[in-house]
Design an enzyme around this catalytic site. Sequence first.
Site, PDB file in Angstrom:
ATOM      1  CG  HIS A 223     -19.526  63.702  97.238  1.00  0.00           C
ATOM      2  ND1 HIS A 223     -20.513  64.367  97.670  1.00  0.00           N
ATOM      3  CD2 HIS A 223     -18.607  64.518  97.905  1.00  0.00           C
ATOM      4  CE1 HIS A 223     -20.438  65.410  98.718  1.00  0.00           C
ATOM      5  NE2 HIS A 223     -19.183  65.546  98.689  1.00  0.00           N
TER       6      HIS A 223
ATOM      7  CG  HIS B 156      -8.381  70.272 100.186  1.00  0.00           C
ATOM      8  ND1 HIS B 156      -8.143  71.374 100.660  1.00  0.00           N
ATOM      9  CD2 HIS B 156      -9.429  69.574 100.628  1.00  0.00           C
ATOM     10  CE1 HIS B 156      -9.455  71.676 101.401  1.00  0.00           C
ATOM     11  NE2 HIS B 156     -10.205  70.546 101.479  1.00  0.00           N
TER      12      HIS B 156
ATOM     13  CG  ASP C 269     -16.693  67.367 110.795  1.00  0.00           C
ATOM     14  OD1 ASP C 269     -17.488  67.529 111.703  1.00  0.00           O
ATOM     15  OD2 ASP C 269     -16.440  66.561 109.811  1.00  0.00           O
TER      16      ASP C 269
END
Length: 415
Positions: free
Chosen positions: A17, A106, A360
Site C-alpha cells: 500500500h 501471514h 483473492d
Amino acid sequence: MSTFGTFFRVTTYGESHCRSVGCIVDGCPPGMELTEDDIQPQMTRRRPGQSAITTPRNEKDRVVIQSGTEFGVTLGTPIGLIVLNEDQRPKDYGNKTIDLYPRPSHADWTYLEKYGVKASSGGGRSSARETIGRVAAGAIAEKYLKLAYGVEITAFVTSVGGVHMFPSTPDHPTPSQNPAFIQLIQTIDRETVDKFLPVRCPDEEVSEKMAKHIADFKERNDSIGGTVTCVIKNIPSGLGEPCFDKLEAKLAHAMLSIPATKGFEIGSGFGGCEVPGSIHNDPFIRTPDVPATSDKNGIPRPKLTTKTNNSGGVQGGISNGAPIYFRVAFKPPATISQAQTTATYDGEGEGVLEAKGRHDPCVVPRAVPIVEAMSSLVVMDALMQQMARHEARRQLPALKQTVPPADNGVSMEAK
C-alpha cells in the site's frame, strides 16, 4: 535480498500500500525495440479485479518506462519501471486488533522477528503487489528470448483444490506419462490459455469446475490453493550450470520465491518415483529438420531430441533442447474473512482476529503471468551466461577435434 539474476539482474521495490511499486532491470542487451506496449499485456493479465473470483482491488497497473531507453530502443543501461498504486486502502489495516495480533499464516510475525518492524498495511513486501516488478522485467526478457531464439513460455492452471486437469492414475502416475498432456505442451500458447478465463485452465469442462470450486470458497469467506504448470519451448540446449546452479535448481529458486508457493516439480516430478527406469529413461533421437550447426552467438542448435520427455527438458542440470515443463504449487491465500484464533505478539494473551481488506479466494489464475515472468528471467540469465562462455571460447584457436568422430565419419571439428 531484493535482486534476482547475475547477468540479467532485476531489483524490485515497493510494498502493498505504498505509493508505487516497480523495478530496475540491469543487463538488458542494447539495441532492442522496447516500449510500454511490450510490457503492458502481461501486467494486465496479472492485475487484480479481473473477475468475480479475484480480489476486487481496482488497479490498472499501468507501467511507465523511466530510463534505459531512447526513442523506443534499449540503451544497455539500467531500465527503470514504475507502476503507481492507485487504489490504496491502508486504513483497512489500521486498527488496534491487527496491531496486537499477528494474522494466521501471514508474514507479520516473521517480518517483525527479522527487522524489528513491519509494514502495518497489507503484507508489505510479502504481498503479491511485489510481483509487479517481476512481471514487468519478465516481459522485457521474454521479448529478447522470442526475437533472438524464438523461445515461447506459456503457463496455465492444472489444478484447484481437488479438481485436476490431469489426475494421477495407475496408468499415468505422472502427467509426463499421459499422451494428452504431452500433446498439450507441444501446442499450448497464451492466446489459447486466455480463452479459458477466468481460471486459465485450457479445458472447458475442468475450467468450469474450477471456477465453481473457487466461487464456493469465496462465498464461504474461505480460500483454496492450486497448481500452475509452465512450458518453455524452443529453448537452446546447453543452458544451466553443473552442480549448484543447475537449470532446474534456478527454476525452483525462482518459483519458490513467488508469494504463496509451497512446492515445485519438474518433468515427471514426484509421480516419476512410481515409474521404473526402463520406462522413465528418455531415448535420444535426431531432431527432425534441424541442421547440426550453431547460431550466430555460438549457441548450438539441438541436433538431438528425446523420444519421451520424463526429464522435463533438463538433464544433468543442463537443457537438452526438448520443451522444459514444471509445476508450481500455491497454497490457499492466508487472508480470509473468517474469525480465527491467534496469540498476541508478546505471547501473553489469546484472541480472535477477523481479517479485513480485499483478497483473492484463489491465487492461481493471476499467478500464471508471474510464473511465466520468473521463467523468462531464469532462461535469460542462463542464456547470457552461456553466450559469454561461447564468445570467450571462440576467441581461442580452433581445436582439431573436440569429441570422437561419429560412426558415419562426420567431422566434429570446432567451428
